[in-house]
Enzyme design. Structure first.
Site, PDB file in Angstrom:
ATOM      1  N   CYS A  22      27.688 -11.308  49.781  1.00  0.00           N
ATOM      2  CA  CYS A  22      27.757 -10.724  48.145  1.00  0.00           C
ATOM      3  C   CYS A  22      27.790 -12.034  47.182  1.00  0.00           C
ATOM      4  O   CYS A  22      27.217 -12.082  45.876  1.00  0.00           O
ATOM      5  CB  CYS A  22      29.121 -10.207  47.840  1.00  0.00           C
ATOM      6  SG  CYS A  22      29.468  -8.729  48.837  1.00  0.00           S
ATOM      7  N   HIS A  31      29.679  -9.959  40.170  1.00  0.00           N
ATOM      8  CA  HIS A  31      29.306  -9.248  41.404  1.00  0.00           C
ATOM      9  C   HIS A  31      30.047  -7.842  41.320  1.00  0.00           C
ATOM     10  O   HIS A  31      31.182  -7.934  40.814  1.00  0.00           O
ATOM     11  CB  HIS A  31      29.743 -10.004  42.709  1.00  0.00           C
ATOM     12  CG  HIS A  31      29.579  -9.239  43.833  1.00  0.00           C
ATOM     13  ND1 HIS A  31      28.307  -8.379  44.444  1.00  0.00           N
ATOM     14  CD2 HIS A  31      30.644  -9.033  44.827  1.00  0.00           C
ATOM     15  CE1 HIS A  31      28.861  -7.700  45.571  1.00  0.00           C
ATOM     16  NE2 HIS A  31      30.029  -8.096  45.725  1.00  0.00           N
ATOM     17  N   ASN A  62      28.477  -1.234  45.554  1.00  0.00           N
ATOM     18  CA  ASN A  62      28.116  -2.651  45.939  1.00  0.00           C
ATOM     19  C   ASN A  62      27.035  -2.594  46.655  1.00  0.00           C
ATOM     20  O   ASN A  62      27.011  -2.375  47.962  1.00  0.00           O
ATOM     21  CB  ASN A  62      29.409  -2.943  46.677  1.00  0.00           C
ATOM     22  CG  ASN A  62      29.420  -4.436  47.112  1.00  0.00           C
ATOM     23  OD1 ASN A  62      28.296  -5.141  47.136  1.00  0.00           O
ATOM     24  ND2 ASN A  62      30.409  -5.050  47.791  1.00  0.00           N
TER      25      ASN A  62
END
Length: 333
Positions: A116, A257, A287
């Site tokens: 990520c 993020h 996500n």
């Protein structure tokens, strides 16, 4: 002090998300969960899924979208960096496949794996290629087909992830007041046990055993990751603001993020940044791993919210553990 001849500046952006939508109602039909539980704990309402194709298709589509807005010859592209944890295959690199698909005949490229935090790490690397003066046009792509490694019987994790890609074109600027100003990047390999995919590599090559034990799916100890992420992403964002003498009033947007709304909120509060200055699209896409930050950049820029001179703080946390933050000043109209 910045002694570089050039700063790396984003001069064009592009994105791609698949058409297929999986909303929370879908998950109610396959696992023990409900819409209220998912939204309350994550902030996610729906996510996109690529039914046919691979990560290279997502990345290539995002670059094609970028090129629609930028009048350049594809042969002028010097390098392509693909941030991903879902490469089409171990080799060749997904960047090679993307280079061929978009017809960037003179570009070299490689993949960067930092989960990520991938886009943030790749953004630093791509910027360094520009800053050294050797390259003039570098494309950085965050792209992941997370549906390819998610176990849809795992109620704790399958609700979190979606597929998507977004790309930025980096070019040099002699104006040091714009572009990438500073980064803080970190890793801690002791976090490996809490977020990983154990099967398929040299440690656990593919076998009946690895398949039977679901080792080719993402594994996450959510509570353990949350405890570290909620502190790590907040602290590094605060640190980069302090290091660059930035107050919340100075920052136009925190671009975090998009893993969990509670982690995003904690980061904003640590930095004293109000909700209206925090970019959010986790509700629409979930996500998307390496794609989350650039997707926010593209959407907010194209909607007119990000303007020339705006001071932006990027923040990420991912498997590894990896985490970091960047201070960027928007440099184009």
């Amino acid at each position: 002090m910045n002694n570089r001849k050039y700063n790396a500046v984003i001069t064009a952006v592009g994105m791609y998300v698949p058409d297929k939508v999986l909303d929370n109602k879908y998950f109610e039909s396959i696992i023990d969960t409900n819409d209220e539980w998912i939204v309350t704990r994550t902030g996610i309402k729906e996510r996109r899924i690529l039914e046919n194709g691979a990560t290279s298709d997502l990345a290539a589509a995002a670059i094609e979208d970028l090129l629609k807005t930028k009048d350049i010859n594809r042969e002028e592209i010097d390098a392509i960096i693909v941030a991903t944890v879902t490469p089409d295959m171990f080799f060749p690199a997904t960047a090679c496949l993307v280079q061929d698909k978009i017809g960037a005949k003179n570009a070299w490229g490689f993949d960067l794996s930092a989960a990520c935090s991938g886009f943030l790490f790749a953004f630093q690397v791509g910027s360094s290629l520009i800053e050294c003066g050797t390259y003039k046009k570098v494309i950085v792509v965050g792209a992941d087909k997370m549906s390819s490694i998610v176990d849809y019987t795992d109620r704790n994790n399958c609700i979190l992830f979606g597929d998507g890609a977004a790309a930025v074109l980096l070019e040099p600027s002699e104006d040091k007041s714009v572009g990438l100003q500073d980064t803080i990047l970190k890793t801690d390999g002791s976090g490996e046990a809490f977020l990983n995919m154990r099967g398929g590599g040299s440690l656990n090559p593919p076998s009946h055993e690895t398949v039977d034990n679901k080792m080719h799916y993402l594994f996450q100890d959510g509570k353990s990751v949350y405890k570290v992420a909620v502190v790590g992403m907040a602290d590094v964002s605060y640190e980069i603001m302090k290091r660059n003498n930035l107050t919340a009033d100075d920052v136009a947007y925190l671009i975090p993020h998009q893993a969990n709304l509670r982690i995003i909120d904690a980061t904003a509060k640590r930095c004293g940044i109000p909700p209206e200055k925090v970019t959010i699209n986790i509700d629409k896409y979930g996500n998307t791993t390496a794609a989350t930050i650039p997707l926010c950049i593209v959407e907010y820029y194209r909607s007119g919210k990000i303007k020339k001179g705006d001071k932006l703080v990027f923040a990420a946390f991912g498997a590894g553990f990896t985490w970091g933050s960047a201070f960027y000043v928007w440099g184009v109209d």
